[in-house]
Design an enzyme around this catalytic site. Structure first.
Site, short mmCIF file in Angstrom:
data_model
loop_
_atom_site.label_atom_id
_atom_site.label_comp_id
_atom_site.label_asym_id
_atom_site.label_seq_id
_atom_site.Cartn_x
_atom_site.Cartn_y
_atom_site.Cartn_z
N HIS A 33 3.60 -4.39 9.68
CA HIS A 33 4.81 -4.11 10.47
C HIS A 33 5.84 -5.23 10.31
O HIS A 33 6.65 -5.48 11.22
CB HIS A 33 4.47 -3.88 11.95
CG HIS A 33 3.80 -2.55 12.17
ND1 HIS A 33 4.49 -1.38 12.35
CD2 HIS A 33 2.49 -2.21 12.20
CE1 HIS A 33 3.63 -0.38 12.50
NE2 HIS A 33 2.41 -0.86 12.41
N THR A 34 5.78 -5.91 9.19
CA THR A 34 6.77 -6.96 8.93
C THR A 34 7.82 -6.50 7.93
O THR A 34 8.90 -7.07 7.87
CB THR A 34 6.06 -8.21 8.37
OG1 THR A 34 5.08 -7.77 7.43
CG2 THR A 34 5.36 -9.01 9.45
N ASP A 35 7.50 -5.45 7.13
CA ASP A 35 8.45 -5.09 6.05
C ASP A 35 9.81 -4.64 6.59
O ASP A 35 10.85 -5.07 6.12
CB ASP A 35 7.85 -4.08 5.04
CG ASP A 35 7.38 -2.76 5.62
OD1 ASP A 35 7.38 -2.60 6.85
OD2 ASP A 35 7.00 -1.88 4.80
N GLY A 119 -4.47 10.52 4.48
CA GLY A 119 -4.47 10.20 5.92
C GLY A 119 -5.31 8.97 6.25
O GLY A 119 -5.55 8.69 7.42
N SER A 124 -1.06 7.48 0.04
CA SER A 124 -1.06 8.52 -0.99
C SER A 124 0.36 9.06 -1.17
O SER A 124 0.74 9.45 -2.28
CB SER A 124 -2.03 9.64 -0.63
OG SER A 124 -1.82 10.06 0.68
N ASP A 169 5.12 0.06 0.58
CA ASP A 169 4.20 0.96 -0.13
C ASP A 169 4.75 1.34 -1.51
O ASP A 169 4.02 1.38 -2.50
CB ASP A 169 3.94 2.22 0.70
CG ASP A 169 3.36 1.90 2.07
OD1 ASP A 169 2.93 0.74 2.26
OD2 ASP A 169 3.34 2.77 2.95
C1 GLA Z 1 3.30 2.09 6.92
C2 GLA Z 1 4.70 2.00 6.31
C3 GLA Z 1 4.95 0.62 5.70
C4 GLA Z 1 4.64 -0.49 6.70
C5 GLA Z 1 3.26 -0.26 7.33
C6 GLA Z 1 2.98 -1.25 8.43
O1 GLA Z 1 2.33 2.00 5.91
O2 GLA Z 1 4.84 2.99 5.30
O3 GLA Z 1 6.29 0.54 5.26
O4 GLA Z 1 5.64 -0.60 7.67
O5 GLA Z 1 3.13 1.05 7.87
O6 GLA Z 1 2.87 -2.54 7.91
#
Ligand code: GLA
Length: 395
Positions: A33-35, A119, A124, A169
């Site tokens: 949750h830092t991106d 999931g 994916s 991702d």
């Molecule tokens: C999901 C989002 C990512 C990121 C994570 C938490 O995977 O797709 O962008 O925010 O949650 O780190």
């Protein structure tokens, strides 16, 4: 599905030899949750992949076959519309974004399928987006840079699929490199490969099999809470544009300005960035146990301050805490279900999985699934002549 099955289906369906690409899922070692807060993340691409067998068609038409779902849609690239089914949108979003970027693509036929558990929080969806963006770039000689591919795949998810995810991702899907983790600066989009020596450890993913409905609504709420926190902190210092601009001392000395909940959220993000930066130093000095300790700390922050864990994830992390063979464990990805990631000593992983399976079954009446993974390259052309690749798919 194996590449052989995907290719066989393509040949049967279209009677021609396809181009074949592989697109991996991802793990994230630390930095959750830092991106979307312009912070740092430390993901790696893994050996769970989606295989694309693809070839241009003679006109603008596309036939898209999801072999794992046994489902097909037909479309025309001059008429891309949101689908009522979910899976086609990850592909249609890419076509839409490429065209909005002025890329001259034609129609194509595609069969895709693989072995990334859906999931489970292994991305994916980014693998589908990144994989198709990469394949179309190759097929139609678009000459896009790697970062262009990332941005197109990311926009496909944000603007077409409609999920406001961060860029981690899609980034790791394209930039991943074998046996290395990728430190991404989500503000500047610069990156650095960090070597990781896991000779004595296994990466074990334990899948809770839980997918709470809360996931996407709570994800957006966390984003808003961080934005709210920044608004307040920027009144103290107008130079603050995101939580990336906030240091530990600053947030602690201005605790009173933030409502308690917002303090918890913001303080988690600031601490997580700090943990990641120090964790990279641990990896460089091959101090895996110091790194593992930071993974536990990350989990506690996600559980207690950011509040995106759930009972099932916490059960699995507490089994890991009590097992001497586990040097680091945490929930991974968005939260509210999916997997924990565990670094486990080679000699102990079977015992650990056994214990986790029993404890989880006792407490939740559910079976977990365990996956091993190793760190591989990002999306690339599939080379079945390569021994390592063919061995991996020999079943
Ligand atoms: C999901 C989002 C990512 C990121 C994570 C938490 O995977 O797709 O962008 O925010 O949650 O780190």
């Amino acid at each position: 599905m194996t590449p052989y099955q995907v290719i066989k289906k393509f040949k049967k369906e279209f009677d021609q030899e396809p181009f074949v690409f592989r697109s991996p899922g991802r793990i994230n070692l630390i930095g959750e949750h830092t991106d979307y807060n312009e912070g740092f993340v430390l993901p790696a691409a893994i050996d769970k992949e989606i295989i694309f067998a693809i070839h241009p068609s003679d006109n603008n038409s596309c036939k898209l076959i999801a072999i794992d779902l046994n489902d097909t849609i037909k479309t025309d690239i001059s008429d891309i519309k949101y689908s009522k089914k979910l899976w086609p949108n990850y592909l249609l979003g890419v076509i839409d974004q490429l065209q909005k970027n002025g890329a001259a693509i034609g129609g194509f036929n595609l069969v895709f399928g693989g072995n990334i558990p859906i999931g489970a929080g292994l991305s994916s969806s980014a693998a589908i987006e990144g994989g198709l963006t990469y394949a179309l770039d190759q097929l139609f000689d678009l000459n896009l840079t790697k970062i262009d591919l990332v941005k197109i795949a990311h926009k496909a998810e944000n603007e077409f699929v409609g999920l406001r995810c961060g860029i981690m991702d899609q980034y790791i899907n394209i930039f991943g490199e074998k046996n290395k983790v990728l430190k991404i600066d989500c503000r500047s989009l610069e990156y650095e490969y960090v070597p990781i020596n896991l000779d004595n450890y296994k990466i074990v993913l334990l899948d809770t099999q839980v997918k709470h409905k809360l996931q996407s609504s709570e994800y957006n709420i966390r984003r808003e809470q961080c934005e709210e926190g920044i608004k307040i902190l920027s009144r103290v210092n107008p130079k603050i544009k995101s939580l990336r601009d906030v240091g530990l001392d600053f947030i602690n000395s201005h605790k009173d300005r933030l409502p308690e909940l917002l303090f918890k959220r913001c303080s988690y993000v600031v601490n997580e960035n700090q943990r990641l930066l120090e964790g990279c130093k641990d990896l460089r000095t091959n101090n895996i146990s110091a790194f593992g300790e930071k993974m536990f700390q990350s989990h506690y922050g996600l559980r207690d301050e950011y509040e995106v864990s759930c009972k099932e994830l916490d059960i699995l992390v507490s089994v890991a805490e009590d097992h001497p063979g586990v040097i680091g464990a945490r929930m991974m990805g968005g939260g509210f279900g999916g997997c924990t990631i565990n670094l486990v000593k080679n000699e102990d992983y079977l015992d650990f999985i056994d214990l986790a399976t029993k404890t989880y079954k006792d407490k939740t009446r559910t079976d977990i699934k365990a996956y091993f993974c190793s760190i591989k390259n990002g999306t690339s052309t599939l080379n079945l002549e390569d021994n390592e690749t063919s061995n991996r798919f020999m079943y």
